[in-house]
Scaffold this motif. Structure first.
Motif, mmCIF file in Angstrom:
data_model
loop_
_atom_site.group_PDB
_atom_site.id
_atom_site.type_symbol
_atom_site.label_atom_id
_atom_site.label_comp_id
_atom_site.label_asym_id
_atom_site.label_seq_id
_atom_site.Cartn_x
_atom_site.Cartn_y
_atom_site.Cartn_z
ATOM 1 N N PRO A 67 67.807 84.033 51.600
ATOM 2 C CA PRO A 67 68.206 82.614 52.170
ATOM 3 C C PRO A 67 69.094 82.686 53.179
ATOM 4 O O PRO A 67 69.388 81.740 53.761
ATOM 5 C CB PRO A 67 68.720 82.055 50.819
ATOM 6 N N ASN A 68 69.992 83.892 53.342
ATOM 7 C CA ASN A 68 70.736 83.947 54.558
ATOM 8 C C ASN A 68 70.421 84.609 55.695
ATOM 9 O O ASN A 68 70.488 84.105 56.677
ATOM 10 C CB ASN A 68 71.919 84.855 53.899
ATOM 11 N N CYS A 69 69.678 86.023 55.534
ATOM 12 C CA CYS A 69 69.011 86.388 56.769
ATOM 13 C C CYS A 69 67.602 86.530 56.782
ATOM 14 O O CYS A 69 67.113 86.994 57.928
ATOM 15 C CB CYS A 69 69.503 87.922 56.816
ATOM 16 N N GLY A 70 66.833 86.092 55.848
ATOM 17 C CA GLY A 70 65.462 86.014 56.022
ATOM 18 C C GLY A 70 64.758 87.309 55.763
ATOM 19 O O GLY A 70 63.398 87.373 55.760
ATOM 20 N N PHE A 71 65.404 88.383 55.204
ATOM 21 C CA PHE A 71 64.876 89.635 54.838
ATOM 22 C C PHE A 71 63.832 89.395 53.842
ATOM 23 O O PHE A 71 63.951 88.662 52.967
ATOM 24 C CB PHE A 71 65.756 90.764 54.320
ATOM 25 N N GLY A 72 62.567 90.075 53.723
ATOM 26 C CA GLY A 72 61.512 89.776 52.852
ATOM 27 C C GLY A 72 61.539 91.065 51.977
ATOM 28 O O GLY A 72 61.280 92.130 52.329
ATOM 29 N N GLY A 125 46.886 97.996 65.760
ATOM 30 C CA GLY A 125 46.502 96.948 66.266
ATOM 31 C C GLY A 125 46.555 96.185 67.468
ATOM 32 O O GLY A 125 47.341 96.467 68.466
ATOM 33 N N ASP A 126 45.679 95.099 67.914
ATOM 34 C CA ASP A 126 45.458 94.510 69.169
ATOM 35 C C ASP A 126 46.907 93.847 69.412
ATOM 36 O O ASP A 126 47.436 93.611 70.465
ATOM 37 C CB ASP A 126 44.570 93.549 69.199
ATOM 38 N N ILE A 127 47.361 93.226 68.073
ATOM 39 C CA ILE A 127 48.764 92.528 68.053
ATOM 40 C C ILE A 127 49.480 93.092 66.916
ATOM 41 O O ILE A 127 48.971 93.329 65.684
ATOM 42 C CB ILE A 127 48.486 90.907 67.969
ATOM 43 N N ILE A 128 50.691 93.581 66.879
ATOM 44 C CA ILE A 128 51.589 93.942 66.036
ATOM 45 C C ILE A 128 52.808 92.941 65.748
ATOM 46 O O ILE A 128 53.559 92.753 66.673
ATOM 47 C CB ILE A 128 51.856 95.457 66.220
ATOM 48 N N LEU A 129 52.655 92.600 64.429
ATOM 49 C CA LEU A 129 53.872 91.797 64.069
ATOM 50 C C LEU A 129 54.642 92.650 62.863
ATOM 51 O O LEU A 129 54.117 93.622 62.343
ATOM 52 C CB LEU A 129 53.387 90.322 63.299
ATOM 53 N N ALA A 130 55.967 92.070 62.752
ATOM 54 C CA ALA A 130 56.768 92.781 61.795
ATOM 55 C C ALA A 130 57.489 91.626 61.023
ATOM 56 O O ALA A 130 57.891 90.600 61.600
ATOM 57 C CB ALA A 130 57.661 93.841 62.389
ATOM 58 N N GLU A 131 57.836 91.782 59.733
ATOM 59 C CA GLU A 131 58.718 90.658 58.869
ATOM 60 C C GLU A 131 60.061 91.179 59.272
ATOM 61 O O GLU A 131 60.364 92.227 59.818
ATOM 62 C CB GLU A 131 58.401 91.016 57.490
ATOM 63 N N PRO A 158 59.329 85.879 60.553
ATOM 64 C CA PRO A 158 59.932 85.640 59.469
ATOM 65 C C PRO A 158 58.719 85.219 58.250
ATOM 66 O O PRO A 158 57.805 84.577 58.694
ATOM 67 C CB PRO A 158 60.848 84.405 59.243
ATOM 68 N N ARG A 159 58.631 85.908 56.979
ATOM 69 C CA ARG A 159 57.809 85.863 56.086
ATOM 70 C C ARG A 159 57.407 84.159 55.806
ATOM 71 O O ARG A 159 56.133 83.952 55.665
ATOM 72 C CB ARG A 159 58.072 86.346 54.757
ATOM 73 N N THR A 160 58.433 83.468 55.943
ATOM 74 C CA THR A 160 57.970 81.991 55.654
ATOM 75 C C THR A 160 57.119 81.507 56.799
ATOM 76 O O THR A 160 56.500 80.475 56.671
ATOM 77 C CB THR A 160 59.205 81.156 55.467
#
Length: 280
Positions: free
Chosen positions: A48-53, A210-216, A258-260
């Motif tokens: 809830p503080n830094c968003g780490f998944g 990937g054509d697009i690479i995202l990260a949590e 962010p995962r959310t």
């Protein structure tokens, strides 16, 4: 002299009270070191503080990401030729913990009425390691996606190639990469989401294709382990070394989400690709 109304409970009473406290009541974030009640993570299981998944099972991720998900190749598992007792014991334990028979869950999902082929690696299945059955499931996923002209979304979470299967685990890198290439040549979209951790042979192959690479947020992303690098260069890397934010700064990731917000972002990217493909 006033007497205190507080009566110190006995050891037996204290023990009874402690036994009523549920396990994992509190959680500490490994990134910001904030301590909080586990319930504050919500179903997304994020700090809830830094968003780490925090690490989650593949089945949980499928549930929070897709509107529907139809699993495929559920019975593909480690071949019988690998008969080492310790290895078979780890496999049996991993199956029990994750509810799947190999370190990746594959299937056809729907997201905002969009059909997509999806692969979700499970960090609780021997650290999401890449074995021969893992590679086979991912290849079948890409082949189905190519045949049915579907985009692929892959969630990577892995410690790399599975050492118990030797050279055959390393061969999966090339095997999967060929399937990714065939999918790409068909003009189809491939989206990767790097989750904590994505390392080793997975990073060296399909995680970065990937054509697009995202990260949590704050996901560990790298190839060799931190300790190996320290022993090789004889220096201590920075504290944020191999975190997604650092990898993004060096141009290897397109965006950190962010995962959310992932479900909405994936949906938007799929829709944009469909529009682009229809105009192409």
């Amino acid at each position: 002299m006033l007497q205190s109304r507080f009566k110190m409970p006995s050891r037996d009473e204290l023990k009874k009270r402690m036994d009523k406290i549920p396990d994992n009541l509190m959680k500490e974030c490994p990134i910001c070191h904030t301590t909080f009640f586990s319930m504050r993570m919500g179903k997304q299981r994020t700090c809830p503080n830094c968003g780490f998944g925090f690490r989650i099972t593949a089945r949980r991720r499928a549930k929070i990401t897709f509107d529907t998900f139809d699993e495929m190749d559920a019975d593909v598992t480690v071949p019988d030729q690998y008969d080492d007792k310790k290895y078979r014991g780890k496999i049996a334990k991993a199956k029990k913990v994750t509810g799947i028979k190999e370190s990746v869950l594959t299937g056809i999902g729907s997201l905002d009425h969009q059909k997509v082929a999806a692969g979700i690696m499970d960090p609780f299945f021997i650290m999401g390691s890449l074995g021969s059955a893992t590679g086979e499931k991912i290849v079948r996923l890409f082949e189905k996606a190519t045949t049915e002209k579907l985009p692929v979304v892959m969630f990577t979470a892995s410690g790399g190639a599975r050492m118990q299967e030797g050279i055959k685990s390393l061969m999966q890198m090339a095997k999967v990469s060929q399937a990714v290439e065939a999918h790409s040549k068909a003009g189809l979209f491939y989206l990767v989401v790097l989750c904590d951790p994505t390392t080793g042979g997975v990073t060296a192959s399909f995680a970065m294709q990937g054509d697009i690479i995202l990260a949590e947020s704050h996901a560990l992303v790298g190839f060799a382990g931190r300790r190996v690098i320290e022993q090789t260069i004889m220096k201590q890397p920075p504290k944020n070394f191999q975190r997604a934010e650092t990898v993004l700064d060096h141009g290897f990731i397109d965006a950190i989400v962010p995962r959310t917000n992932l479900k909405q972002t994936i949906s938007q990217l799929l829709r944009l690709h469909q529009r682009e493909a229809s105009h192409g």
